[in-house]
Design a protein around this motif. Structure first.
Motif, PDB file in Angstrom:
ATOM      1  N   LEU A  47       0.829  -1.203   0.000  1.00  0.00           N
ATOM      2  CA  LEU A  47       0.000   0.000   0.000  1.00  0.00           C
ATOM      3  C   LEU A  47       0.866   1.258   0.000  1.00  0.00           C
ATOM      4  CD1 LEU A  47      -3.000   0.864   0.097  1.00  0.00           C
ATOM      5  CD2 LEU A  47      -2.801   0.908   2.573  1.00  0.00           C
ATOM      6  N   VAL A  48       1.899   1.258   0.816  1.00  0.00           N
ATOM      7  CA  VAL A  48       2.823   2.399   0.862  1.00  0.00           C
ATOM      8  C   VAL A  48       3.495   2.563  -0.496  1.00  0.00           C
ATOM      9  CG1 VAL A  48       4.979   3.244   1.878  1.00  0.00           C
ATOM     10  CG2 VAL A  48       3.181   2.307   3.352  1.00  0.00           C
ATOM     11  N   ASP A  49       3.966   1.465  -1.093  1.00  0.00           N
ATOM     12  CA  ASP A  49       4.592   1.523  -2.425  1.00  0.00           C
ATOM     13  C   ASP A  49       3.633   2.085  -3.462  1.00  0.00           C
ATOM     14  OD1 ASP A  49       6.905   0.448  -1.373  1.00  0.00           O
ATOM     15  OD2 ASP A  49       6.512  -1.594  -2.117  1.00  0.00           O
ATOM     16  N   PHE A  50       2.372   1.678  -3.367  1.00  0.00           N
ATOM     17  CA  PHE A  50       1.370   2.155  -4.313  1.00  0.00           C
ATOM     18  C   PHE A  50       1.232   3.670  -4.227  1.00  0.00           C
ATOM     19  CE2 PHE A  50      -3.011   3.453  -5.163  1.00  0.00           C
ATOM     20  CZ  PHE A  50      -3.146   3.035  -6.473  1.00  0.00           C
ATOM     21  N   ASN A  55       1.776   9.452  -9.493  1.00  0.00           N
ATOM     22  CA  ASN A  55       2.214  10.691 -10.140  1.00  0.00           C
ATOM     23  C   ASN A  55       1.021  11.338 -10.808  1.00  0.00           C
ATOM     24  OD1 ASN A  55       4.999  10.548  -9.569  1.00  0.00           O
ATOM     25  ND2 ASN A  55       5.275   9.073 -11.229  1.00  0.00           N
ATOM     26  N   LEU A  56       1.110  12.643 -11.010  1.00  0.00           N
ATOM     27  CA  LEU A  56       0.057  13.312 -11.767  1.00  0.00           C
ATOM     28  C   LEU A  56       0.259  13.018 -13.247  1.00  0.00           C
ATOM     29  CD1 LEU A  56      -0.327  16.790 -10.028  1.00  0.00           C
ATOM     30  CD2 LEU A  56      -1.866  14.833  -9.943  1.00  0.00           C
ATOM     31  N   VAL A  57      -0.789  12.485 -13.854  1.00  0.00           N
ATOM     32  CA  VAL A  57      -0.754  12.115 -15.271  1.00  0.00           C
ATOM     33  C   VAL A  57      -1.993  12.726 -15.919  1.00  0.00           C
ATOM     34  CG1 VAL A  57      -0.812  10.181 -16.898  1.00  0.00           C
ATOM     35  CG2 VAL A  57       0.409   9.942 -14.731  1.00  0.00           C
ATOM     36  N   PRO A  72       1.120   0.706 -13.324  1.00  0.00           N
ATOM     37  CA  PRO A  72      -0.185   0.196 -12.896  1.00  0.00           C
ATOM     38  C   PRO A  72      -0.231  -1.329 -12.766  1.00  0.00           C
ATOM     39  CG  PRO A  72      -0.340   1.189 -15.083  1.00  0.00           C
ATOM     40  CD  PRO A  72       1.040   1.425 -14.586  1.00  0.00           C
ATOM     41  N   ALA A  73       0.546  -2.044 -13.570  1.00  0.00           N
ATOM     42  CA  ALA A  73       0.532  -3.505 -13.519  1.00  0.00           C
ATOM     43  C   ALA A  73       1.370  -4.048 -12.361  1.00  0.00           C
ATOM     44  CB  ALA A  73       1.033  -4.068 -14.844  1.00  0.00           C
ATOM     45  N   GLU A  77      -1.060  -7.689  -6.420  1.00  0.00           N
ATOM     46  CA  GLU A  77      -1.419  -8.259  -5.114  1.00  0.00           C
ATOM     47  C   GLU A  77      -2.307  -7.294  -4.330  1.00  0.00           C
ATOM     48  OE1 GLU A  77       0.457 -10.705  -1.404  1.00  0.00           O
ATOM     49  OE2 GLU A  77       1.827  -9.826  -2.862  1.00  0.00           O
ATOM     50  N   LEU A  78      -2.014  -6.018  -4.413  1.00  0.00           N
ATOM     51  CA  LEU A  78      -2.830  -5.013  -3.741  1.00  0.00           C
ATOM     52  C   LEU A  78      -4.227  -4.949  -4.369  1.00  0.00           C
ATOM     53  CD1 LEU A  78      -2.789  -2.864  -1.516  1.00  0.00           C
ATOM     54  CD2 LEU A  78      -2.052  -1.227  -3.257  1.00  0.00           C
TER      55      LEU A  78
END
Length: 166
Positions: A47-50, A55-57, A72-73, A77-78
């Motif tokens: 979750l922290v990694d996510f 980033n703003l896209v 995104p891929a 697991e999350l």
């Protein structure tokens, strides 16, 4: 039979407090089970990694920047845990609705529960359809649009229940 006894034995306030306790307890149990199922991987770290990877896209074709994962891929697991959580909450809400009907809870509370069922099962469907098969950032934005759509459908479902009973 048990529902009839409980309905008469408890005040409306106590019935609602009991249902709230069951609901909160069920959510905490669901979180614990999903976390345990995904061990030895740490869902917290995922979750922290996510969130650190957002980033703003620009949304394709609009120029409007919104947060999106850089990979995104890379968060399957999350997403899978999110799917499990959404479906479990949808099922919990169905059980809560049945109990609310048996205990003759106020219509507004039953309508709220129906709203929650539509939202959580809809979110689970969107996660399984878009996030568990995601390869492009554009699919992330389709998922976000879908969540907004499901939220609107949930509100309409709630309003419809309240309207039909009038």
């Amino acid at each position: 039979m048990i529902g009839a006894r409980l309905r008469h034995a408890l005040s409306d306030e106590k019935k609602e407090s009991l249902l709230t306790a069951i609901w909160i307890g069920s959510i905490l149990i669901t979180l614990a089970v999903i976390y345990a199922v995904h061990l030895p991987s740490s869902l917290w770290d995922r979750l922290v990694d996510f969130f650190l990877g957002l980033n703003l896209v620009n949304v394709p074709g609009t120029g409007v920047p919104l947060p999106a994962p850089t990979d995104p891929a890379g968060h399957m697991e999350l997403y899978n845990a999110g799917f499990q959580f959404a479906i479990a909450l949808g099922a919990i809400e169905i059980v809560i609705l049945v109990i609310r009907i048996l205990l003759h809870s106020p219509l507004s509370r039953r309508a709220e529960t129906i709203e929650n069922i539509v939202f959580w099962l809809g979110a689970g469907y969107l996660i399984s359809t878009y996030l568990l098969n995601i390869t492009l950032t554009a699919e992330w934005f389709v998922f976000l649009a879908g969540i907004i759509l499901v939220f609107g459908l949930a509100l309409v479902a709630r309003a419809f229940v309240l309207l039909v009973k009038r």
